[in-house]
Design an enzyme around this catalytic site. Structure first.
Site, short mmCIF file in Angstrom:
data_model
loop_
_atom_site.label_atom_id
_atom_site.label_comp_id
_atom_site.label_asym_id
_atom_site.label_seq_id
_atom_site.Cartn_x
_atom_site.Cartn_y
_atom_site.Cartn_z
N CYS A 272 -8.93 20.27 -16.63
CA CYS A 272 -9.23 21.10 -15.46
C CYS A 272 -9.05 20.39 -14.12
O CYS A 272 -8.16 20.72 -13.36
CB CYS A 272 -10.65 21.64 -15.57
SG CYS A 272 -10.85 22.77 -16.95
N1 LIG Z 1 -11.34 22.69 -21.75
C1 LIG Z 1 -12.10 23.04 -20.75
O1 LIG Z 1 -13.11 22.39 -20.50
C2 LIG Z 1 -11.79 24.26 -19.91
C3 LIG Z 1 -12.78 24.73 -19.05
C4 LIG Z 1 -12.53 25.84 -18.27
C5 LIG Z 1 -11.27 26.44 -18.33
N2 LIG Z 1 -10.29 25.94 -19.14
C6 LIG Z 1 -9.00 26.65 -19.16
O2 LIG Z 1 -8.93 27.43 -20.34
C7 LIG Z 1 -7.59 27.46 -20.84
C8 LIG Z 1 -7.56 26.96 -22.26
O3 LIG Z 1 -7.99 25.61 -22.27
P1 LIG Z 1 -8.52 24.90 -23.58
O4 LIG Z 1 -9.18 23.66 -23.12
O5 LIG Z 1 -9.25 25.84 -24.45
O6 LIG Z 1 -7.11 24.54 -24.26
P2 LIG Z 1 -6.89 24.10 -25.78
O7 LIG Z 1 -5.60 23.36 -25.80
O8 LIG Z 1 -8.12 23.46 -26.33
O9 LIG Z 1 -6.71 25.48 -26.54
C9 LIG Z 1 -5.63 26.34 -26.33
C10 LIG Z 1 -5.23 26.94 -27.67
O10 LIG Z 1 -4.17 27.88 -27.45
C11 LIG Z 1 -3.27 27.79 -28.54
N3 LIG Z 1 -1.99 28.35 -28.10
C12 LIG Z 1 -1.01 27.77 -27.38
N4 LIG Z 1 -0.02 28.65 -27.18
C13 LIG Z 1 -0.37 29.81 -27.78
C14 LIG Z 1 0.23 31.07 -27.92
N5 LIG Z 1 1.41 31.36 -27.35
N6 LIG Z 1 -0.41 32.02 -28.63
C15 LIG Z 1 -1.60 31.75 -29.20
N7 LIG Z 1 -2.24 30.57 -29.11
C16 LIG Z 1 -1.62 29.61 -28.39
C17 LIG Z 1 -3.24 26.31 -28.86
O11 LIG Z 1 -2.80 26.09 -30.20
C18 LIG Z 1 -4.71 25.92 -28.68
O12 LIG Z 1 -5.45 26.04 -29.87
C19 LIG Z 1 -6.77 26.62 -19.86
O13 LIG Z 1 -6.21 27.46 -18.90
C20 LIG Z 1 -7.80 25.73 -19.21
O14 LIG Z 1 -7.43 25.31 -17.92
C21 LIG Z 1 -10.55 24.88 -19.95
#
Ligand SMILES: NC(=O)c1ccc[n+]([C@@H]2O[C@H](COP(=O)([O-])OP(=O)(O)OC[C@H]3O[C@@H](n4cnc5c(N)ncnc54)[C@H](O)[C@@H]3O)[C@@H](O)[C@H]2O)c1
Length: 456
Positions: A272
């Protein structure tokens, strides 16, 4: 259509989906399933789907027991996008990284929208949760669905943006009890979004558009990035001036109004804080607006690993050693304490910088058993006498609370502490160097007892 959806959401009888079951999506899916919804998870990672199907979790904040309790009952993870055709609502939680050029990489969102166009049926509520620049929901989802189908937002399908604020590892605030900002493409969209999310989350904060909701998330993370940049700069200044920055910050934090503490470190990490402000400044440039705060903070924070490298070199130099040929033991590889997330971790960059300079680098992290360094897999070593004895320098890069720092201090020859974990150590022999100034003399006991400075 709207009334029927409202009823389903309020009664908990809807079929809902989550696309992307990572740090954000999995906890969301679990909350929805615990509420009683029939939940379909869709993720392209067959490895993760296999783990879930065995009733196990790969996200630290979700236990195996939580997955076990819902899997196959009302939680059905898989990689088949055709389930979209039977869903009442779907939340999108896919990654939004930066390309090598530091531009937003929205290809994951685009890939999902392609599937929505293919499978979505009339009357579906779509909620984007991935962090992104203002305008994304409108430009990349609404416009594309309206162009490629006969559906109209607010009439034939419903669309919201709701940023995820989850802080992995936070024991106090989780998906359920962190207030959730939500904006709709139209009024009916917002009404439905609030109905769904308020049925399983404690506190919803409705806002008047998807762009406002998108901007909220970027303000929050830009605020953090800028303030961390400020304390990192202050820290480098304190180093020059021989003032303990940590003590300054803790004392300033006793002010009951108008100040909140941020702490320095060897850089910023996670999915983030290092990325989100870049989304905002990229979009702002399209309006001929240049975000100087964002660029400056990113510059200061991005240079911290190199600053740490230089301090490590100075410590070795003072002890008649060079980085080249030295054995350097890094403690902590995750980007922050007590979690296993390596994304953008400054410790990784420090590892590579030291290696590039010819050091023999090894690491210990109780949460990270290995990581990929190019084609090579690097494994965490034991925190034991041998590995500490071997090290010319121990670099404390992450302050995991399970590490026995008294042991580390007593056994190591030289320590570079970038997290102030050695604050209570009386360093008479110059064994410890602190990022952010020197350790000062202790306060007299009677003064210490009356101190109102809370430890970090
Ligand atoms: N990790 C955090 O602390 C956090 C906090 C707030 C917001 N976010 C935001 O949330 C979003 C997700 O982050 P995250 O940390 O969960 O990421 P992550 O990488 O942990 O999870 C994302 C998931 O999406 C899957 N994926 C990728 N492409 C795909 C597709 N086309 N169809 C289906 N699944 C698909 C991946 O395999 C993965 O399991 C990002 O935009 C991030 O900026 C993350």
């Amino acid at each position: 259509m709207k009334e029927s959806l409202l009823n389903k959401f309020e009664s908990g009888n809807a079929r809902v989906g989550v696309i992307g079951l990572g740090y954000v999506g999995l906890p969301l899916a679990v909350e929805m399933a615990q509420k009683g919804f029939e939940v379909y998870g869709i993720d392209v990672s067959t490895e993760k789907m296999d783990i879930l199907s065995k009733g196990k979790s790969y996200v630290m904040d979700i236990s195996d027991e939580q997955v076990e309790a819902i899997i196959g009952k009302n939680f059905f993870p898989g990689d088949d996008f055709s389930v979209l055709s039977k869903l009442d609502a779907v939340s999108i939680c896919v990654p939004t990284p930066l390309a090598k050029t530091k531009e937003p990489d929205v290809s994951y969102i685009n890939a999902v929208v392609e599937k929505l166009v293919q499978y979505m049926t009339e009357g579906t509520l779509v909620v984007l949760e991935s962090t992104t620049y203002p305008g994304t929901t409108d430009e990349l989802i609404k416009a594309v669905i309206e162009e490629q189908t006969s559906f109209r937002a607010g009439e034939d399908f419903f669309l919201c943006f709701s940023p995820e604020r989850v802080d992995p590892g936070n024991q106090q605030f989780n998906t359920k009890n962190t207030p959730k900002v939500l904006g709709g493409a139209t009024k009916p969209c917002l009404e439905l979004g609030v109905a769904l999310y308020s049925s399983f989350l404690e506190n919803i904060v409705p806002v008047s558009s998807t762009s406002v909701a998108e901007m909220v998330k970027l303000l929050e993370n830009t605020f953090r990035s800028v303030n961390i940049g400020l304390v990192n700069e202050l820290t480098m200044m304190c180093d020059r001036m021989g003032i303990n920055a940590w003590e300054v910050i803790d004392a300033a934090a006793t002010k009951p109004f108008g100040y909140m503490p941020f702490y320095p470190g060897p850089g910023i990490g996670g999915h983030c804080i290092p990325l989100d402000p870049a989304y905002l400044s990229w979009k702002a440039k399209m309006f001929n607006f240049y975000n100087r705060f964002i660029e400056l903070a990113s510059d200061v924070n991005g240079n911290m690993p190199r600053y740490a490298l230089n301090q490590a070199a100075d410590i070795l130099n003072d002890n008649e050693k060079s980085i080249k040929g030295s054995k350097i033991f890094i403690l902590g590889m995750a980007y922050k304490k007590n979690i296993d997330d390596l994304r953008e971790s400054p410790a990784l960059e420090i590892y590579r910088l030291l290696e590039d300079k010819g050091a023999h680098v090894y690491y210990h992290d109780p949460f990270v058993s290995s990581f990929k360094n190019g084609d090579e897999v690097v494994y965490s070593v034991e925190l034991n006498d041998q590995n500490l004895d071997d090290a010319d320098l121990v670099v404390i890069a992450t302050d995991h609370t399970t590490v026995d720092y008294d042991y580390v201090i007593s056994r190591s020859k030289l320590i570079y502490d970038t997290r102030n974990v050695t604050k209570n150590y009386k360093d008479s022999k110059g064994k410890v160097t602190l990022l952010g100034g020197q350790q000062n003399f202790d306060l007299p006991t009677n003064v210490e007892e009356n101190s109102s400075v809370n430890p970090k």
